[in-house]
Design an enzyme around this catalytic site. Structure first.
Site, PDB file in Angstrom:
ATOM      1  N   GLU A  76       0.822  -1.214   0.000  1.00  0.00           N
ATOM      2  CA  GLU A  76       0.000   0.000   0.000  1.00  0.00           C
ATOM      3  C   GLU A  76       0.854   1.261   0.000  1.00  0.00           C
ATOM      4  OE1 GLU A  76      -0.630  -2.658   1.840  1.00  0.00           O
ATOM      5  OE2 GLU A  76      -2.653  -3.288   1.251  1.00  0.00           O
ATOM      6  N   HIS A 104     -11.510  -5.121   8.552  1.00  0.00           N
ATOM      7  CA  HIS A 104     -12.169  -4.945   7.254  1.00  0.00           C
ATOM      8  C   HIS A 104     -13.429  -4.100   7.402  1.00  0.00           C
ATOM      9  CE1 HIS A 104      -9.620  -8.489   6.647  1.00  0.00           C
ATOM     10  NE2 HIS A 104      -9.708  -8.285   5.346  1.00  0.00           N
TER      11      HIS A 104
END
Lengths: 344, 322
Positions: free
Chosen positions: B59, B126
């Site tokens: 990322e 999540h």
């Protein structure tokens, strides 16, 4: 020491340069850097610079070599100890003096005071302090150039052995190889991350061994030997430009200064100061010049005087310039003014 | 014809790729035939070869690469697989993209898409809502679209903006929200929307919590109580004027957000209203956020962790009693 450089003739800034001419040009960037950084250090000790001063003493040869082979259209993402490379790439001394001395006319306008300066529009990226972050940014610039159909360009970014241990460096090196961009990563092992010696930084035999794991081609170089630096960096830039995989060059030196000028570096052991890599690359280069009679004593003195005059001129100019005024600052962190949050 | 919030995001990206050569999409699993973990890029790699690229699980480097490309005039869209994973890229987003214009006078036009917020069963890694964290730092625009129409027009605007944009799209809304057609234009960025008019209480909210709040407003209307609901649309910039004007009409303020309770968008709204409009308030302002724990997995726990129509209604009732 010059044999290596004499073997290869390479283009510098579009023109053919004989190896000894390139050697002397690089030496002069090293010399100017040393004179300039000694001046900055003395200004700092005299209380005339606010904030930190970070010099590249002992790393000028590898840094200068990094700037020497880049052309217009290439990208240079330097780090903390790269004044020689920045100058060789084209950064005017006045930009540096203005930044350190807080002139409002400097490229950072008083918003940053030392090494984070850059001119991204001219190919010199503006580093952040978080080590490894600029590797993927350089990859992105190169990837975009590929998208736009440009060819023949290369990007070079630098790091130390300390920064080689960050997660961002791992991600950046990996993504460079995945995207197959023409990148040269020059990692200079100056044997200390601030005060931490190599044995608490990494446990592999040699950082260059990592090249294979990332899909890079890896080379090592003695960072005290300017000719070797020019040869190895020149070769790496040439290979990257020709479409070879990303290149890793690991240079070995000793940092001949503190982390910054606030640091007396008392942790650097006497034992390590006797290692071959602890030699001063500038003195080594001067010895080569004298031994091979590439320039006479008078010329060397003239160059030193010229460097001193340029440095004095840049510092004197910046010192006369106005400082930024808080009342004139627009305090706006985004370019689209109509979207600025009007925080009461 | 009906189109979902998720399809609107895909359609916006298709339009951007079609209309603007500078746009490319970078993210995990966005390319090939896969089209992303939530299918927000379904079919786009095939339709736009070489412009919808799978990235490694990196990322930090994904955003770093986007920043570099933006410096070369590109308009990258980075898809984070889940908003939660953007924490790995915080350094690049906050310290590199967010500081660049201030430092160098050169803005970084990247759009980072964050599939945000809770759906039941998704657990602590999540489900996060990170808009408050990004809004805290200078140099970023933070969007939190709550409707299909805004999901579409705001993503197109995000890419047009010269500065870095964090675009928080809500995963719960992906399939639950539908519209008849896509709009051609939306409200200006930075402008809040009165989603429902009222006179008794102002609820200021954004993203999925808009719909929980509207449910409460409908329920109260049956009792003759009219709640005005303000959809912020962007939490940064924050449209303080629209909020103050609403509080001037109702005299009561409740802020609802799905992110963690310490500080954040709801606290910012209350701070601004009390500082600028204290005299407008007939009761102490209140706010509801998620609980100050990681987000639980089990639906029984999850539905109690986040604000819901039930908890919003309770809070609203207390406020109206004061």
């Amino acid at each position: 020491m010059l044999q290596a450089a004499q073997r290869s003739e390479k283009k510098t800034k579009g023109k053919k340069t004989a190896p000894h001419e390139r050697y002397l040009e690089a030496y002069r960037w090293m010399l100017q850097t040393r004179v300039f950084e000694d001046k900055l250090a003395s200004l700092y000790r005299g209380g005339l610079i606010t904030g930190g001063v970070y010099v590249g003493r002992g790393q000028e040869a590898i840094s200068a070599a990094c700037g020497m082979f880049l052309q217009k259209g290439d990208i240079f993402a330097p780090l903390i100890r790269d004044q020689a490379g920045r100058s060789a790439f084209g950064e005017p001394l006045i930009d540096v003096a203005r930044t350190y001395l807080g002139s409002r006319q400097g490229p950072m306008r008083g918003r940053d005071g030392n090494i984070h300066r850059g001119k991204p529009g001219q190919g010199q990226l503006a580093m952040i302090s978080h080590l490894g972050a600029m590797i993927s940014v350089t990859v992105g610039v190169l990837l975009a150039k590929k998208f736009k159909g440009e060819t023949g360009f290369v990007g070079l970014t630098t790091i130390g052995e300390g920064g080689m241990q960050s997660g961002a460096t791992h991600e950046g090196m990996n993504i460079a190889a995945v995207e197959q961009v023409p990148l040269v990563l020059v990692a200079t092992n100056n044997h200390y991350a601030y005060s931490t010696p190599n044995d608490r930084e990494f446990a592999c035999t040699d950082l260059v061994d990592r090249a294979k794991g990332y899909g890079f081609e890896g080379y090592t170089v003695d960072g005290t030997d300017l000719a070797a630096c020019l040869d190895v960096i020149g070769g790496a830039v040439k290979r990257a430009r020709a479409g070879r995989p990303p290149q890793l060059v690991v240079a070995s030196v000793l940092r001949l200064a503190g982390h910054g000028e606030h640091d007396d570096a008392s942790y650097i052991t006497d034992e390590i100061k006797r290692e071959p890599f602890a030699q001063d690359c500038l003195k080594c280069a001067e010895k080569v010049i004298v031994d091979l009679n590439l320039a006479d004593a008078e010329t060397l003195k003239k160059w030193r005087d010229e460097a001193a005059a340029e440095v004095e001129n840049a510092v004197a100019t910046a010192q006369k310039e106005a400082a930024p005024e808080a009342g004139e600052e627009d305090w706006c962190a985004i370019s689209m003014r109509h979207l600025v949050d009007q925080i009461p | 014809m009906s189109i979902t919030y998720l399809e609107a995001i895909r359609e916006a990206q298709a339009k951007l790729l079609r209309d603007d050569d500078r746009v490319f999409i970078y993210g995990q699993d966005v390319g090939g035939n896969f089209g992303g973990a939530f299918k927000a890029t379904k079919g786009l790699a095939k339709e736009f070869p070489g412009r919808v690229l799978n990235a490694p699980i990196s990322e930090d480097a994904m955003v770093g690469t986007a920043i570099g490309a933006a410096l070369q005039g590109m308009r990258p869209i980075v898809e984070m697989q889940f908003a939660d994973f953007s924490s790995i890229a915080l350094n690049q987003i906050l310290n590199n993209a967010g500081t660049h214009y201030w430092r160098t006078n050169i803005p970084i036009p990247i759009t980072v898409r964050l599939p945000s917020g809770g759906t039941k069963g998704s657990g602590p890694f999540h489900s996060q809502s990170m808009e408050s964290l990004y809004a805290h730092y200078p140099g970023l625009v933070v969007m939190t679209p709550a409707t299909v129409e805004d999901a579409y027009t705001m993503l197109i605007e995000a890419v047009a903006i010269d500065d870095p944009v964090v675009y928080c799209e809500h995963k719960y809304l992906y399939y639950h929200l539908k519209a008849d057609r896509l709009p051609t234009e939306g409200l200006p960025i930075g402008k809040a929307r009165i989603a429902r008019e009222g006179r008794d209480l102002t609820i200021v909210t954004y993203s999925a919590m808009l719909h929980e709040s509207l449910t409460v407003a409908e329920e109260f209307a049956n009792e003759g109580l009219e709640i005005e609901v303000v959809d912020l649309r962007t939490v940064k910039p924050l449209d303080t004027d629209t909020v103050l004007a609403s509080v001037a009409r109702t005299g009561r303020l409740l802020c609802v957000g799905e992110s963690f309770p310490w500080g954040g968008a709801t606290a910012e709204v209350i701070a601004r209203v009390t500082a600028e409009g204290f005299h407008l308030l007939d009761a102490a302002p209140a706010r509801i956020n998620a609980k100050d724990t990681p987000i639980p997995y089990h639906p029984n726990l999850w539905s109690a962790h986040r604000p819901s129509a039930k908890t919003i209604a309770e809070k609203a009732r207390n406020l109206l009693r004061e």
